[in-house]
Design a protein around this motif. Sequence first.
Motif, PDB file in Angstrom:
ATOM      1  N   SER A   1       0.791  -1.194  -0.093  1.00 54.14           N
ATOM      2  CA  SER A   1       0.073  -0.128  -0.040  1.00 54.14           C
ATOM      3  C   SER A   1       0.832   1.324  -0.138  1.00 54.14           C
ATOM      4  O   SER A   1       0.595   2.173   0.775  1.00 54.14           O
ATOM      5  N   ALA A   2       1.771   1.219  -0.850  1.00 53.80           N
ATOM      6  CA  ALA A   2       2.734   2.485  -1.060  1.00 53.80           C
ATOM      7  C   ALA A   2       2.368   3.797  -1.493  1.00 53.80           C
ATOM      8  O   ALA A   2       2.668   4.881  -1.346  1.00 53.80           O
ATOM      9  N   TYR A   3       1.279   3.496  -2.339  1.00 59.44           N
ATOM     10  CA  TYR A   3       0.645   4.787  -3.169  1.00 59.44           C
ATOM     11  C   TYR A   3      -0.388   5.505  -2.055  1.00 59.44           C
ATOM     12  O   TYR A   3      -1.603   5.527  -2.417  1.00 59.44           O
ATOM     13  N   ALA A   4       0.089   6.056  -1.049  1.00 61.87           N
ATOM     14  CA  ALA A   4      -0.559   6.429   0.105  1.00 61.87           C
ATOM     15  C   ALA A   4       0.122   7.792   0.831  1.00 61.87           C
ATOM     16  O   ALA A   4       1.364   7.780   0.663  1.00 61.87           O
ATOM     17  N   GLU A   5      -0.422   8.582   1.385  1.00 65.96           N
ATOM     18  CA  GLU A   5       0.104   9.331   2.320  1.00 65.96           C
ATOM     19  C   GLU A   5       0.749   9.023   3.553  1.00 65.96           C
ATOM     20  O   GLU A   5       1.961   9.506   3.785  1.00 65.96           O
ATOM     21  N   TYR A   6       0.463   7.600   4.099  1.00 68.50           N
ATOM     22  CA  TYR A   6       0.972   7.070   5.119  1.00 68.50           C
ATOM     23  C   TYR A   6       1.222   5.557   4.698  1.00 68.50           C
ATOM     24  O   TYR A   6       0.311   4.858   4.286  1.00 68.50           O
ATOM     25  N   VAL A   7       2.218   5.130   5.326  1.00 63.80           N
ATOM     26  CA  VAL A   7       2.573   3.737   5.122  1.00 63.80           C
ATOM     27  C   VAL A   7       2.992   3.249   6.629  1.00 63.80           C
ATOM     28  O   VAL A   7       3.699   3.914   7.462  1.00 63.80           O
ATOM     29  N   ILE A   8       3.072   1.765   6.777  1.00 59.60           N
ATOM     30  CA  ILE A   8       3.395   1.018   7.985  1.00 59.60           C
ATOM     31  C   ILE A   8       4.229   0.033   7.540  1.00 59.60           C
ATOM     32  O   ILE A   8       3.746  -0.607   6.714  1.00 59.60           O
ATOM     33  N   ALA A   9       5.417  -0.454   8.422  1.00 56.32           N
ATOM     34  CA  ALA A   9       6.024  -1.492   8.014  1.00 56.32           C
ATOM     35  C   ALA A   9       7.167  -1.657   9.100  1.00 56.32           C
ATOM     36  O   ALA A   9       7.314  -0.703   9.902  1.00 56.32           O
ATOM     37  N   ARG A  10       7.743  -2.955   9.317  1.00 50.17           N
ATOM     38  CA  ARG A  10       8.922  -3.104  10.217  1.00 50.17           C
ATOM     39  C   ARG A  10       9.805  -2.452   9.920  1.00 50.17           C
ATOM     40  O   ARG A  10      10.314  -2.011   8.503  1.00 50.17           O
TER      41      ARG A  10
END
Length: 310
Positions: free
Chosen positions: A97-106
């Motif tokens: 879901s990288a085409y977004a204003e925020y992302v989460i990941a390790r």
Amino acid sequence: MRAIVYRSFGEPDVLEVADVPRPVPDRHEILVRVRAAGVNPPDWKLRRVPFPPHYTEPPMIPGWDVSGVVEEIGEYTGRFRPGDEVFGMLNFPIPASAYAEYVIARPRQFARKPAGVDHVRAAALPMAALTAWQAFEDIGPVRPGDRVLVHAAAGGVGHLAVQLAKQRGAYVIGTSRAAKHDFVLGLGADEMIDYTRVDFAEAVSDVDVVLDMVGGAYPRRSVPVLRPGGVFIGGAGMTPEDEAACEQAGLRWGRFSVEPDHAALEQVARLAAEGTLNAHVDRVFPLADAAKAHELMESGAFVGKLVLDV
């Protein structure tokens, strides 16, 4: 937050801007405010049809490559703090879901953004640079004096692979359309072949390593150009028949898929900061024009990388 979403598989026009909930990091994740997102071939291929491993159905947010700023951290991250500039390829091949204003990941999916490199150019690096790096480090190590053939040398992976092979002291041969030759020669390639006019299998011989992310007929057509004991590195489209052809010719081969690798990404960042590895960004699109970016990527009428300015 704003994001690009598709609710069904299909053509680029299935991509739309939507308001979606901002992701919340768990105790082992970080939240990154995205400044730019790289566009890569798996983005549009997954938009058209699911590809294995098939983890989810639409609605989905495309993309894996990002560059941005740490907004929030979990409890045990250690490596980053809010305000740190980072870049990375997230969770591939699981949708990130990288085409977004925020992302989460390790945190291990990220490295610090290379100093002196803006977010747009940093977002162009992760997937393509890691693909070339891992190919030349893990599958077909490139040594000084090796002859290396890079197919699609003007593309995202190809133009970075040319630079990495030259840094390792190789003689680099690339294939591309003639209009892109000057671009690749400017990156350090020693020789270029216009695959639309010349059969590379007749023009090249005694190659040590072939890097092919094109697939189709390219693996078997590449077999004759490799010396005995040479290495063919193919993408996920490499077939059992391709593997058999390599083995019958006495070649080593590797069917290759990139994976997150923060240690390698840190080496990529170092080279980018030094100015010895440069992602060429052909076009930058606003996030809302993701469909136009996908149209251009599918056409192949560009060199290097395409990036979304988030």
